[in-house]
Design a protein around this motif. Sequence first.
Motif, PDB file in Angstrom:
ATOM      1  N   TRP A 120      37.421 -26.628  -2.410  1.00 45.99           N
ATOM      2  CA  TRP A 120      36.708 -27.496  -3.357  1.00 45.99           C
ATOM      3  C   TRP A 120      36.648 -28.929  -2.846  1.00 45.99           C
ATOM      4  CZ3 TRP A 120      38.853 -31.649  -6.089  1.00 45.99           C
ATOM      5  CH2 TRP A 120      38.023 -32.236  -7.037  1.00 45.99           C
ATOM      6  N   LEU A 121      37.746 -29.386  -2.262  1.00 44.54           N
ATOM      7  CA  LEU A 121      37.790 -30.756  -1.740  1.00 44.54           C
ATOM      8  C   LEU A 121      36.797 -30.920  -0.596  1.00 44.54           C
ATOM      9  CD1 LEU A 121      39.427 -33.386  -2.176  1.00 44.54           C
ATOM     10  CD2 LEU A 121      40.934 -32.634  -0.340  1.00 44.54           C
ATOM     11  N   MET A 122      36.729 -29.928   0.299  1.00 43.16           N
ATOM     12  CA  MET A 122      35.766 -29.997   1.396  1.00 43.16           C
ATOM     13  C   MET A 122      34.334 -30.002   0.875  1.00 43.16           C
ATOM     14  SD  MET A 122      37.590 -27.329   4.034  1.00 43.16           S
ATOM     15  CE  MET A 122      36.122 -27.227   5.050  1.00 43.16           C
ATOM     16  N   HIS A 123      34.055 -29.164  -0.127  1.00 39.69           N
ATOM     17  CA  HIS A 123      32.707 -29.104  -0.696  1.00 39.69           C
ATOM     18  C   HIS A 123      32.341 -30.421  -1.368  1.00 39.69           C
ATOM     19  CE1 HIS A 123      29.146 -27.494  -2.652  1.00 39.69           C
ATOM     20  NE2 HIS A 123      29.605 -27.964  -3.799  1.00 39.69           N
ATOM     21  N   ARG A 124      33.301 -31.024  -2.075  1.00 41.52           N
ATOM     22  CA  ARG A 124      33.024 -32.281  -2.765  1.00 41.52           C
ATOM     23  C   ARG A 124      32.736 -33.401  -1.773  1.00 41.52           C
ATOM     24  NH1 ARG A 124      37.356 -35.644  -6.313  1.00 41.52           N
ATOM     25  NH2 ARG A 124      38.024 -36.113  -4.176  1.00 41.52           N
ATOM     26  N   ARG A 125      33.522 -33.452  -0.685  1.00 41.17           N
ATOM     27  CA  ARG A 125      33.291 -34.492   0.311  1.00 41.17           C
ATOM     28  C   ARG A 125      31.957 -34.284   1.025  1.00 41.17           C
ATOM     29  NH1 ARG A 125      39.071 -35.799   3.304  1.00 41.17           N
ATOM     30  NH2 ARG A 125      40.107 -36.638   1.451  1.00 41.17           N
ATOM     31  N   GLY A 160      26.602 -36.052   1.846  1.00 36.55           N
ATOM     32  CA  GLY A 160      25.203 -35.658   1.856  1.00 36.55           C
ATOM     33  C   GLY A 160      24.380 -36.510   0.915  1.00 36.55           C
ATOM     34  N   GLY A 161      24.980 -36.785  -0.288  1.00 39.18           N
ATOM     35  CA  GLY A 161      24.273 -37.651  -1.241  1.00 39.18           C
ATOM     36  C   GLY A 161      24.126 -39.056  -0.724  1.00 39.18           C
ATOM     37  N   ALA A 162      25.165 -39.556  -0.046  1.00 38.44           N
ATOM     38  CA  ALA A 162      25.098 -40.893   0.501  1.00 38.44           C
ATOM     39  C   ALA A 162      24.044 -40.990   1.589  1.00 38.44           C
ATOM     40  CB  ALA A 162      26.462 -41.293   1.072  1.00 38.44           C
ATOM     41  N   GLY A 163      23.950 -39.906   2.439  1.00 36.07           N
ATOM     42  CA  GLY A 163      22.957 -39.916   3.487  1.00 36.07           C
ATOM     43  C   GLY A 163      21.549 -39.838   2.910  1.00 36.07           C
ATOM     44  N   GLY A 164      21.388 -39.026   1.824  1.00 35.46           N
ATOM     45  CA  GLY A 164      20.074 -38.905   1.213  1.00 35.46           C
ATOM     46  C   GLY A 164      19.596 -40.198   0.566  1.00 35.46           C
ATOM     47  N   SER A 165      20.541 -40.941  -0.025  1.00 33.83           N
ATOM     48  CA  SER A 165      20.173 -42.174  -0.681  1.00 33.83           C
ATOM     49  C   SER A 165      19.746 -43.247   0.303  1.00 33.83           C
ATOM     50  CB  SER A 165      21.349 -42.710  -1.520  1.00 33.83           C
ATOM     51  OG  SER A 165      22.442 -43.022  -0.672  1.00 33.83           O
TER      52      SER A 165
END
Length: 418
Positions: A402-407, A412-417
Motif C-alpha cells: 500500500w505504501l509503494m502504491h501511495r507513493r 505520478g500525480g505530481a508529474g501530471g500536474s
Amino acid sequence: MRRGSLSDRIDGGARQGRWSWLLHPALALVAGALHTASFSPSPAWWLQPLALAWLVAACDGVRPRRAALAGALFGIGWLASGLWWLYISMHDFGHLPAAVSALAVLALALFLSLYYAAGMGLAVRWSAGAAPTRRVLAFAALWLGAELARASWFTGFPWIASGYAHAQGPLAALAPYVGVYGITAVAALPAAALALRHCMTGAAFVGAIGAVLLTLVLARGVTQSLRLLLAGVVVGVVLGSGAALLTLMNPDILRAMQAFMLGSTGYVGWSAVQVMAVALGLCLLTALGCSRTLDALTLGEDTARSLGQRLTLIRLLLIATLSLATGAAVAQCGLIAFVGLVAPHLVRSWGPTTHGALLLLSALTGGALLLAADIAARWVIAPQELPVGIITALLGGSYLLWLMHRRKAHFGGAGGSQ
C-alpha cells in the motif's frame, strides 16, 4: 514444556548430524577472523567476547579431540588474518616471493594455534559432566593459559593478545591494575558464561555477519545498488539451499525447523529474553553512537566526509551491529518478517525526526507491532495458535505494498500536474 528458544530445539538435533563436522570447522575459521576485527583501530571491541563465546559453544559437549580441532581452526583464522602485516613486511619490504611470505605467515599461525587447540581440548576433558559454573571457569582459565603460554614459551609471541581488543572498550580502565592478561581473563568469563547458556546466538551472529561480508565482497562494495541487490539474492539462495540440505540430512529437526521458518514466540522463555535484551542494549547504544553520522549522510557522502565523518569505519560497525541484532532475534524466535521494515516507515510517517530519535522510536514501535501480531496469532484460531510470522508477513507485506502504491500515485500525480 521446557522453554528456551527455537534454536535450542534445532541445536539439539543438529549436534548429532552427520555433516556438522564440515560446518563447524568453516565457522571456526570465520569466528577467528571476526576475532581479529575487534582490534584497534576498529571500535567493535565487543566482537572479541562474541567470537570467543562462539568458540566455547562449539567446544562444549563434544569430544576433546573435536574441541582441540575447533580451537586450532579458530586460532588459524585469528592469527593468519591478524598477523598479515608480517606478509607485508616480508613481501613488500623484504622482497620475498608472495607464496613464500604467505606460507611463512600460515606456518606461524598453524604453530601458534596449537596453544588454543590444547587449551580447548583440556577444557572439555576437565569439565566434562561438571556443573555450569565449573565449565565456565575451566574454559576461561584455559583460554587465559593458552594466551600466557603463547606469550612466554619458545621465546614467546604475544602479538594481538585478545586483551588488546579492549583498548577502546570499557575494560580499558582496568589496564593499569590488571594488565592485558587480566583484561583477557575478565573478558573470557562473561564470554564463556554467555556461550554455555546461549550457544546458538553466537553461531547466528557469525553466520549473519559472514553472509553480509560475502555479499559485500561479491558486490565489490556498496557503490552499485543493482550489483549489491543481485549479490544479496545470490547469497540468500545459496545459503538457503545449504540450510535445506542440512535439514534433510538431520531429519530429527524437521518439525522444529518448520516452526523456525514460520517464526514463533511460543518457545521463548526468560533465557531467550535475556539474550535479546543484552543484544538490544549493545546494538542500540552502538547505533545511537553512529546517529550523527547517519544524519550527516542525508546531506550526501561528500558532505559527510567534509564534516570529518569516517564513513568506511561507521559502515563496518553498523554491519556488525545489524548482524548481531538479526542473529540474536532470529536465533530465539525464528524468521519473523517485515517488522524491521514496517516500524521505521511508520515512525517516519508521523513526522520528520533525527536518526537518534528514529532508532529509539523504531525499536519501541517494532516491539508494539510484534506484541499485537502475537496476540492476534493466539486469538484468530484459538485455542490453536498461528505462527506469528504468518501474521506479520500478511499485515507487513500488505502495508508495504500500500505504501509503494501511495507513493507511486503521489509522484505520478505530481508529474501530471507539472
